[in-house]
Design an enzyme around this catalytic site. Structure first.
Site, mmCIF file in Angstrom:
data_model
loop_
_atom_site.group_PDB
_atom_site.id
_atom_site.type_symbol
_atom_site.label_atom_id
_atom_site.label_comp_id
_atom_site.label_asym_id
_atom_site.label_seq_id
_atom_site.Cartn_x
_atom_site.Cartn_y
_atom_site.Cartn_z
ATOM 1 N N LYS A 272 -11.417 -7.962 6.374
ATOM 2 C CA LYS A 272 -10.778 -7.092 7.357
ATOM 3 C C LYS A 272 -11.675 -5.921 7.679
ATOM 4 O O LYS A 272 -12.184 -5.299 6.748
ATOM 5 C CB LYS A 272 -9.466 -6.577 6.750
ATOM 6 C CG LYS A 272 -8.729 -5.578 7.591
ATOM 7 C CD LYS A 272 -7.576 -5.018 6.830
ATOM 8 C CE LYS A 272 -6.970 -3.912 7.665
ATOM 9 N NZ LYS A 272 -5.934 -3.216 7.000
ATOM 10 N N LYS B 279 -12.063 -5.086 2.366
ATOM 11 C CA LYS B 279 -11.465 -4.235 3.391
ATOM 12 C C LYS B 279 -12.394 -3.049 3.593
ATOM 13 O O LYS B 279 -12.646 -2.270 2.676
ATOM 14 C CB LYS B 279 -10.087 -3.761 2.940
ATOM 15 C CG LYS B 279 -9.434 -2.831 3.945
ATOM 16 C CD LYS B 279 -8.043 -2.438 3.529
ATOM 17 C CE LYS B 279 -7.445 -1.471 4.525
ATOM 18 N NZ LYS B 279 -6.112 -1.036 4.117
ATOM 19 N N CYS C 178 0.863 -1.177 0.000
ATOM 20 C CA CYS C 178 0.000 0.000 0.000
ATOM 21 C C CYS C 178 0.896 1.222 0.000
ATOM 22 O O CYS C 178 2.078 1.134 0.308
ATOM 23 C CB CYS C 178 -0.918 0.014 1.221
ATOM 24 S SG CYS C 178 -2.273 1.198 1.041
#
Ligand code: PBG
Length: 327
Positions: free
Chosen positions: A252, A199, A120
């Site tokens: 997540k 996510k 990321c």
């Protein structure tokens, strides 16, 4: 005739019987331990909202990784805090960047340990967003396709440094396919992708953003991370990642999203990881410190329930202490 319920109680009578019929097992081998490696420090720096987790120098990260391995934890997940941040996040694909250096050092000392690198840009950008920020005419947005280019560069540099698994956590569209293509072109055809598929834009990442100094300087991540209210969309995200070449899919955070761990497991049949995130960790630590919760019992229950929901792999800051309790 005895009560029909008696049959249920009979098997709970002793520890051995309970063990014999237990449906879900939790072992150190199911866990992944996340670590924060920081450039230019020579000691551990405590993270206030995550007691027991520190920012580490490379040398300390090597030691921690060895400790995890000796406890039977098969994998660590690396996050980097670079020397400096800029608009594009160029520290992410620097061949001598913090994650690349730490990866080489850890793999050299502990070749048997699986090293997963988080992919990321938010730890590397001055604005804290996960990609390239552009003014699209109606305000600032994260430019999806420009970001893919930087992510693929970062992924190949991580693989070249020796990462065993690449874990894109940026939530750009098409990143799994782009990263798969770039890894293959660079000769890393055997490097799996662990995709942060579902996510969510979650308040439970708060302590992580302190740890990684990655809180967005303006706005939030809702234009790329998912709305916590959406379950069908999470399934679609996971399916797309599988089509694009993800080897393991992830949900997540974990505990508020157990329904999605189960649904995505059932609907994709893929190996599935769940990330028990920083805020989930902080809640247990705070509750235990206040004397409100029995820490050991709470942690083992939470991790077992994440497995019961359908997770094959549990990523958790509790990994080392849980592995000790499970010995
Ligand atoms: C990077 C990233 C984040 C987390 C993992 N990778 C932060 C975020 O998206 O803001 C959070 C992990 C945690 O809270 O433990 N994008």
């Amino acid at each position: 005739m005895p009560f029909p319920q008696t049959r249920l109680r009979r098997l709970r009578a002793t520890r051995a019987l309970r063990g014999l019929v237990r449906e879900t097992h939790l072992a150190p081998g199911d866990l992944v331990y996340p670590m924060f490696v920081a450039h230019g420090i020579d000691r551990r720096e405590p993270i206030a909202a995550m007691p027991g987790v520190d920012r580490l120098s490379i040398a300390h990260a090597v030691t921690e990784a060895g400790e995890a391995a000796s406890l039977g934890i098969p994998a660590v997940l690396l996050f980097g805090l670079p020397a400096s941040k800029d608009e594009e996040g160029s520290g992410a694909w620097d061949e001598e960047g913090i994650v690349q250096l730490a990866t080489r050092a850890i793999k050299e000392a502990h070749p048997e340990l699986i090293l997963i690198t988080d992919l990321c840009l938010c730890e590397y950008t001055s604005h804290g967003h996960c990609g390239v920020v552009r003014d699209a005419g109606n305000g600032l947005t994260v430019d999806n396709d420009a970001t893919l280019e930087l992510l693929t560069r970062t992924a190949t540099s991580q693989a070249r440094a020796g990462a065993d698994v690449i874990a894109p956590s940026d939530m750009m569209d098409g990143r799994v396919g782009a990263v798969r293509g770039a890894l293959d072109d660079d000769g890393h055809t055997h490097t799996p992708i662990l995709a942060y598929s579902a996510k969510f834009a979650s308040a439970f990442y708060g302590p992580f953003r302190e740890a990684a100094d990655s809180a967005p300087a303006f706005g939030d991540r809702r234009s790329y991370q998912m709305d916590p209210a959406n379950a069908n969309e999470a399934v679609r995200e996971a399916r797309l990642d599988v089509e694009e070449g993800a080897d393991i899919v992830m949900v997540k955070p974990a505990l508020p999203y157990l329904d999605l761990i189960r649904r995505i497991k059932d609907e994709t049949s893929m190996p599935l990881a769940a990330y028990n995130v920083s805020g989930e960790y902080a809640m247990v630590k705070a509750g235990a410190a206040a004397g409100y919760l029995d820490e050991r019992a709470t942690v083992l229950e939470a991790l077992t329930c994440i497995r019961r929901a359908g997770a094959d792999v549990v990523i958790t800051y509790h990994a080392k202490e849980a592995a000790r309790w499970l010995q």
